[in-house]
Enzyme design. Structure first.
Site, PDB file in Angstrom:
ATOM      1  CG  HIS A  15      28.505  60.827  22.293  1.00 40.25           C
ATOM      2  ND1 HIS A  15      27.738  59.730  22.594  1.00 40.25           N
ATOM      3  CD2 HIS A  15      27.645  61.759  21.798  1.00 40.25           C
ATOM      4  CE1 HIS A  15      26.465  59.984  22.304  1.00 40.25           C
ATOM      5  NE2 HIS A  15      26.383  61.202  21.821  1.00 40.25           N
ATOM      6  CE  LYS A  19      35.336  53.549  24.926  1.00 43.87           C
ATOM      7  NZ  LYS A  19      34.384  53.379  26.072  1.00 43.87           N
ATOM      8  CG  ASP A  75      30.612  50.066  31.589  1.00 45.06           C
ATOM      9  OD1 ASP A  75      30.665  51.262  31.259  1.00 45.06           O
ATOM     10  OD2 ASP A  75      30.493  49.691  32.765  1.00 45.06           O
ATOM     11  CB  SER A  76      36.368  48.724  30.359  1.00 50.52           C
ATOM     12  OG  SER A  76      36.588  50.037  29.866  1.00 50.52           O
ATOM     13  N   GLY A 167      44.240  56.813  31.860  1.00 49.32           N
ATOM     14  CA  GLY A 167      43.490  56.294  32.996  1.00 49.32           C
ATOM     15  C   GLY A 167      44.415  55.810  34.102  1.00 49.32           C
ATOM     16  CG  ASP A 169      46.656  52.225  30.958  1.00 47.94           C
ATOM     17  OD1 ASP A 169      45.810  51.482  31.499  1.00 47.94           O
ATOM     18  OD2 ASP A 169      46.667  52.482  29.738  1.00 47.94           O
ATOM     19  NE  ARG A 195      37.943  48.694  24.832  1.00 47.97           N
ATOM     20  CZ  ARG A 195      38.401  49.534  25.752  1.00 47.97           C
ATOM     21  NH1 ARG A 195      39.684  49.824  25.793  1.00 47.97           N
ATOM     22  NH2 ARG A 195      37.580  50.086  26.618  1.00 47.97           N
TER      23      ARG A 195
END
Length: 209
Positions: A15, A19, A75-76, A167, A169, A195
């Site tokens: 959603h 992404k 999922d990561s 995040g 990072d 990714r």
């Protein structure tokens, strides 16, 4: 693996508009038209798995069954060796939901602080090895599925540095580099990321000769 993706529609089990845009750009050269589960009004299933692969499959299968279209989910998260792989699948949960400028979001500085606090409790000589993982899951409406796993290793630094990422990072330094993910040009980061590793494996199997 008996099935392969062809050109046509693919539901991205998310959603999140950002992404969807990122994945669409990666798959556009192969004639794949990506649509989000959100735009189809599909609910987000509870992520009850205990691994990245299980949660990615839960999301991909739910979208494929509800839409009748091949679906892709990812999922990561971040794993820290000295914390026995935590936060792992709870990477996002460590960033508690807050309200910023009237809209909900996650407090990633809080999450980075939790990781740093736990490492500090173990003493100054605690190894700071960490890695990002990404699992991509493809699911077909008939129940067939496949997963692709990507990973990038590095170490954690403190305090956070850089404003280009998101995040965790700002505290993650990939192996062989001095900059954090948040200090690297986004295109450079995406080319080496967990990714990117997972997508390279997907593309090789799904669209290779």
């Amino acid at each position: 693996m008996s099935k392969r993706l062809g050109s046509g529609s693919l539901v991205i089990a998310t959603h999140n508009a950002g992404k969807l845009k990122e994945i669409s750009a990666l798959l556009d050269p192969y004639g794949v038209k990506c649509i989000s589960a959100g735009s189809l009004g599909l609910p987000e299933p509870p992520e009850t798995g205990t691994t990245f692969a299980q949660n990615a499959l839960i999301k991909a299968r739910a979208s494929a069954e509800a839409s009748g279209i091949v679906s892709l989910a990812d999922d990561s998260g971040l794993s820290v060796a000295a914390l026995d792989g935590r936060p792992g699948i709870y990477t996002a949960d460590w960033a508690e939901r807050q309200h910023f400028e009237g809209s909900p979001g996650r407090d990633w500085y809080m999450a980075m602080g939790k990781v740093e606090g736990l490492l500090a409790e173990q003493g100054p000589d605690t190894p700071r090895d960490a890695w990002f993982s990404c699992v991509l899951a493809l699911a077909w409406p008939d129940g067939e599925s496949v997963v692709y796993e990507g990973r990038i290793d590095g170490s954690l630094t403190w305090p956070p540095r850089g404003t280009l990422g998101f995040g965790y990072d700002p505290v993650f330094v990939p192996s062989g580099r001095k900059e954090t993910f948040a200090e690297l040009d986004p295109a450079e980061k995406h080319a080496m990321s967990h990714r990117a590793d997972a997508f390279a494996k997907l593309v090789a199997e799904q669209f290779g000769a």
